[in-house]
Design a protein around this motif. Sequence first.
Motif, mmCIF file in Angstrom:
data_model
loop_
_atom_site.group_PDB
_atom_site.id
_atom_site.type_symbol
_atom_site.label_atom_id
_atom_site.label_comp_id
_atom_site.label_asym_id
_atom_site.label_seq_id
_atom_site.Cartn_x
_atom_site.Cartn_y
_atom_site.Cartn_z
ATOM 1 N N ARG A 1 9.349 -10.286 -18.784
ATOM 2 C CA ARG A 1 8.370 -10.884 -19.779
ATOM 3 C C ARG A 1 6.981 -10.616 -19.427
ATOM 4 O O ARG A 1 6.188 -10.074 -19.966
ATOM 5 C CB ARG A 1 8.401 -12.394 -19.820
ATOM 6 N N ASP A 2 6.561 -10.721 -17.999
ATOM 7 C CA ASP A 2 5.277 -10.526 -17.556
ATOM 8 C C ASP A 2 5.114 -8.683 -17.635
ATOM 9 O O ASP A 2 3.987 -8.406 -17.861
ATOM 10 C CB ASP A 2 5.051 -10.709 -16.045
ATOM 11 N N MET A 3 6.020 -7.906 -17.181
ATOM 12 C CA MET A 3 5.918 -6.688 -17.232
ATOM 13 C C MET A 3 5.728 -6.166 -18.603
ATOM 14 O O MET A 3 4.793 -5.257 -18.820
ATOM 15 C CB MET A 3 7.288 -6.134 -16.776
ATOM 16 N N LEU A 4 6.202 -6.660 -19.517
ATOM 17 C CA LEU A 4 6.061 -6.255 -20.999
ATOM 18 C C LEU A 4 4.778 -6.681 -21.714
ATOM 19 O O LEU A 4 4.067 -5.917 -22.269
ATOM 20 C CB LEU A 4 7.448 -6.866 -21.855
ATOM 21 N N ALA A 5 4.499 -7.931 -21.341
ATOM 22 C CA ALA A 5 3.201 -8.608 -21.665
ATOM 23 C C ALA A 5 2.005 -7.834 -21.115
ATOM 24 O O ALA A 5 0.803 -7.710 -21.817
ATOM 25 C CB ALA A 5 3.022 -10.052 -21.385
ATOM 26 N N ALA A 6 2.013 -7.245 -20.071
ATOM 27 C CA ALA A 6 0.955 -6.314 -19.100
ATOM 28 C C ALA A 6 0.985 -4.918 -19.902
ATOM 29 O O ALA A 6 0.114 -4.241 -19.738
ATOM 30 C CB ALA A 6 1.412 -6.398 -17.767
ATOM 31 N N ASP A 7 1.815 -4.645 -20.855
ATOM 32 C CA ASP A 7 1.779 -3.233 -21.362
ATOM 33 C C ASP A 7 2.290 -2.234 -20.317
ATOM 34 O O ASP A 7 1.477 -1.166 -20.520
ATOM 35 C CB ASP A 7 0.813 -3.166 -22.227
ATOM 36 N N ALA A 8 3.112 -2.537 -19.376
ATOM 37 C CA ALA A 8 3.059 -1.626 -18.098
ATOM 38 C C ALA A 8 4.041 -0.533 -18.276
ATOM 39 O O ALA A 8 3.920 0.359 -17.682
ATOM 40 C CB ALA A 8 3.519 -2.439 -17.044
ATOM 41 N N ASN B 1 3.858 -5.091 -8.826
ATOM 42 C CA ASN B 1 2.295 -5.043 -9.175
ATOM 43 C C ASN B 1 1.969 -4.693 -10.563
ATOM 44 O O ASN B 1 1.544 -3.572 -10.861
ATOM 45 C CB ASN B 1 1.896 -4.162 -7.947
ATOM 46 N N LEU B 2 2.181 -5.525 -11.330
ATOM 47 C CA LEU B 2 2.221 -5.061 -13.002
ATOM 48 C C LEU B 2 0.804 -4.825 -13.586
ATOM 49 O O LEU B 2 0.641 -3.687 -14.232
ATOM 50 C CB LEU B 2 2.768 -6.274 -13.733
ATOM 51 N N SER B 3 -0.280 -4.871 -12.739
ATOM 52 C CA SER B 3 -1.586 -4.674 -13.286
ATOM 53 C C SER B 3 -1.640 -3.030 -12.868
ATOM 54 O O SER B 3 -2.235 -2.248 -13.360
ATOM 55 C CB SER B 3 -2.819 -5.343 -12.634
ATOM 56 N N ALA B 4 -1.310 -2.759 -11.627
ATOM 57 C CA ALA B 4 -1.130 -1.458 -11.117
ATOM 58 C C ALA B 4 -0.407 -0.355 -12.083
ATOM 59 O O ALA B 4 -0.811 0.737 -12.338
ATOM 60 C CB ALA B 4 -0.876 -1.193 -9.711
ATOM 61 N N VAL B 5 0.808 -0.851 -12.294
ATOM 62 C CA VAL B 5 1.468 -0.191 -13.283
ATOM 63 C C VAL B 5 1.107 -0.154 -14.501
ATOM 64 O O VAL B 5 0.806 1.198 -15.132
ATOM 65 C CB VAL B 5 2.823 -0.583 -13.489
ATOM 66 N N ALA B 6 0.224 -1.039 -15.295
ATOM 67 C CA ALA B 6 -0.046 -0.985 -16.418
ATOM 68 C C ALA B 6 -1.423 0.027 -16.377
ATOM 69 O O ALA B 6 -1.801 0.881 -17.320
ATOM 70 C CB ALA B 6 -0.788 -2.327 -17.105
ATOM 71 N N GLU C 1 10.241 7.480 -13.711
ATOM 72 C CA GLU C 1 11.125 5.896 -13.370
ATOM 73 C C GLU C 1 10.330 5.518 -12.193
ATOM 74 O O GLU C 1 10.177 6.327 -11.105
ATOM 75 C CB GLU C 1 12.527 6.051 -13.381
ATOM 76 N N ASP C 2 9.909 4.254 -11.986
ATOM 77 C CA ASP C 2 9.304 3.437 -11.017
ATOM 78 C C ASP C 2 8.679 4.566 -10.273
ATOM 79 O O ASP C 2 8.513 4.705 -8.853
ATOM 80 C CB ASP C 2 10.574 3.246 -10.059
ATOM 81 N N PRO C 3 7.378 4.826 -10.633
ATOM 82 C CA PRO C 3 6.509 5.703 -10.163
ATOM 83 C C PRO C 3 5.591 5.120 -8.843
ATOM 84 O O PRO C 3 5.398 5.836 -7.997
ATOM 85 C CB PRO C 3 5.436 6.092 -11.253
ATOM 86 N N ILE C 4 5.387 3.751 -8.774
ATOM 87 C CA ILE C 4 4.689 3.276 -7.643
ATOM 88 C C ILE C 4 5.312 2.463 -6.712
ATOM 89 O O ILE C 4 6.341 1.739 -7.359
ATOM 90 C CB ILE C 4 3.274 2.929 -8.289
ATOM 91 N N GLN D 1 -3.406 5.845 -17.539
ATOM 92 C CA GLN D 1 -4.015 7.220 -17.110
ATOM 93 C C GLN D 1 -2.975 8.392 -17.211
ATOM 94 O O GLN D 1 -3.492 9.461 -17.249
ATOM 95 C CB GLN D 1 -4.365 6.775 -15.698
ATOM 96 N N THR D 2 -1.784 8.192 -17.629
ATOM 97 C CA THR D 2 -0.793 9.148 -17.799
ATOM 98 C C THR D 2 -0.416 9.512 -19.192
ATOM 99 O O THR D 2 -0.186 8.654 -19.873
ATOM 100 C CB THR D 2 0.315 9.046 -16.607
ATOM 101 N N ARG D 3 0.142 11.002 -19.354
ATOM 102 C CA ARG D 3 0.465 11.341 -20.340
ATOM 103 C C ARG D 3 1.935 11.114 -20.571
ATOM 104 O O ARG D 3 2.632 11.408 -21.601
ATOM 105 C CB ARG D 3 0.005 12.561 -20.708
ATOM 106 N N ALA D 4 2.807 10.829 -19.446
ATOM 107 C CA ALA D 4 4.051 10.898 -19.319
ATOM 108 C C ALA D 4 4.540 9.331 -19.547
ATOM 109 O O ALA D 4 3.936 8.422 -18.902
ATOM 110 C CB ALA D 4 4.505 11.187 -17.941
ATOM 111 N N PRO D 5 5.647 9.142 -20.382
ATOM 112 C CA PRO D 5 5.963 7.832 -20.424
ATOM 113 C C PRO D 5 6.598 7.166 -19.115
ATOM 114 O O PRO D 5 7.400 7.866 -18.320
ATOM 115 C CB PRO D 5 7.238 8.084 -21.486
ATOM 116 N N LEU D 6 6.451 5.997 -19.069
ATOM 117 C CA LEU D 6 6.951 5.170 -17.566
ATOM 118 C C LEU D 6 8.264 4.403 -17.968
ATOM 119 O O LEU D 6 8.445 3.621 -18.981
ATOM 120 C CB LEU D 6 5.866 4.536 -17.036
#
Length: 406
Positions: free
Chosen positions: A279-286, A251-256, A243-246, A261-266
């Motif tokens: 909406r932006d977070m989900l659209a970024a597939d983050a 910063n949705l591009s960084a989260v996406a 949860e909330d790793p960064i 890069q990771t095997r763990a679900p975010l």
Amino acid sequence: MPNITALRTIRLPERPKLIWVEIETEDGLTGLGETFRGAQAVEAVLHEQIAPALLGRPAQNVTAISHELLNPYVGFDSSGAEVRAASAVDIALWDLAGQRSGIPLYVALGGAMREQVPVYNTCAGYDFNTSLGGRRAIVADDRSKGPYDDQIAFMRDAGVLAESLLSEGYSAMKIWPFDDFAQGNAHHISLSDLKTGLEPFRRIRAAVGDRIEIMCELHSLWGTHAATRICNALADYQVLWVEDPIAKMDNLSAVADLRRQTRAPLCGGENLAGAKRFRDMLAADAVDFVMLDLTWCGGLSEARKIAALAETHARPLAPHDCTGPVALMAGLHLALHAPTAIFQEVVRASLATWYPQLVDRLPEIRDGVALAPTDPGLGTALLPDVHRTDGAVIRESGTPRHKSRT
């Protein structure tokens, strides 16, 4: 339609981050709202900006009022004082609407998808995150304050804690053993510190195997490189989510990029406000899981839109509460209604101690699930003694029916 006659705020010295809002109407009803962090700033917004625009208006016009409060000339993309104040007002107005119609809020939202919601325990202590200081750090001479001082427990022997939770019917738990390592250098975690942070997860799996889900909270403390190292290591323990790793989860591009890069679900979103940001977070597939806090995101009016967005993106939803009893009740109503909701967060230490000192009703939890409330509206109200607490700061705008102690 009954008009709004008064707005009251209550702050207590022992819970300085919390503020409650009571909205009174001509027909004798009182709606309850709540929000958390920056309570004094929220109080000022409520009385100096919102109350003058609210008093005398029909309380049933929840959508119009919510839209007005969340669409100011100067926009607010994250949950600042203005959004938190609007969230508390919106929850109180929905509470009034449910009371007036004689139905629980999840029914007012469109009815239940389910009659009960699984809960997970956030393994905090009795006063976690409620003082004006920083987050609690566990040191060598800390002693447990009682059977539910779960933050000490997960740092000392997380396996025993997992067994305790399973014995009470909990099927999932959330812990955060990496926080201390972010101090001073959030962009790198050594292999030694990584191993230490993983130890509670190892102990849980050794003690109870796969009988309990584990979530890891990173509290938005890390840079992407360190977060990637942590998340990939956690994946070996089959964590349900990280949860909330960064830092700066908006910063949705960084989260996406981290998610790729990771095997763990975010999991993320509790610090975001408004349906547009989700909406932006989900659209970024983050993120894999959507978390929202109804006292921060804009209230129920925005939360139901966010739930619809999670559904359209086929993402599980989990309302947040590590803050106060009204956030818990509001989140539960949404979780009962929202099609993709899978959990409601609880803190058993709070449920066993200070939550019952504030409100007259709390969710009924049996065998790890919260049952649907049956009372109209939120289904809870502040206890009368809250208004009479020594040192309570009570402000009123409008014409209250009963003058409160100040």
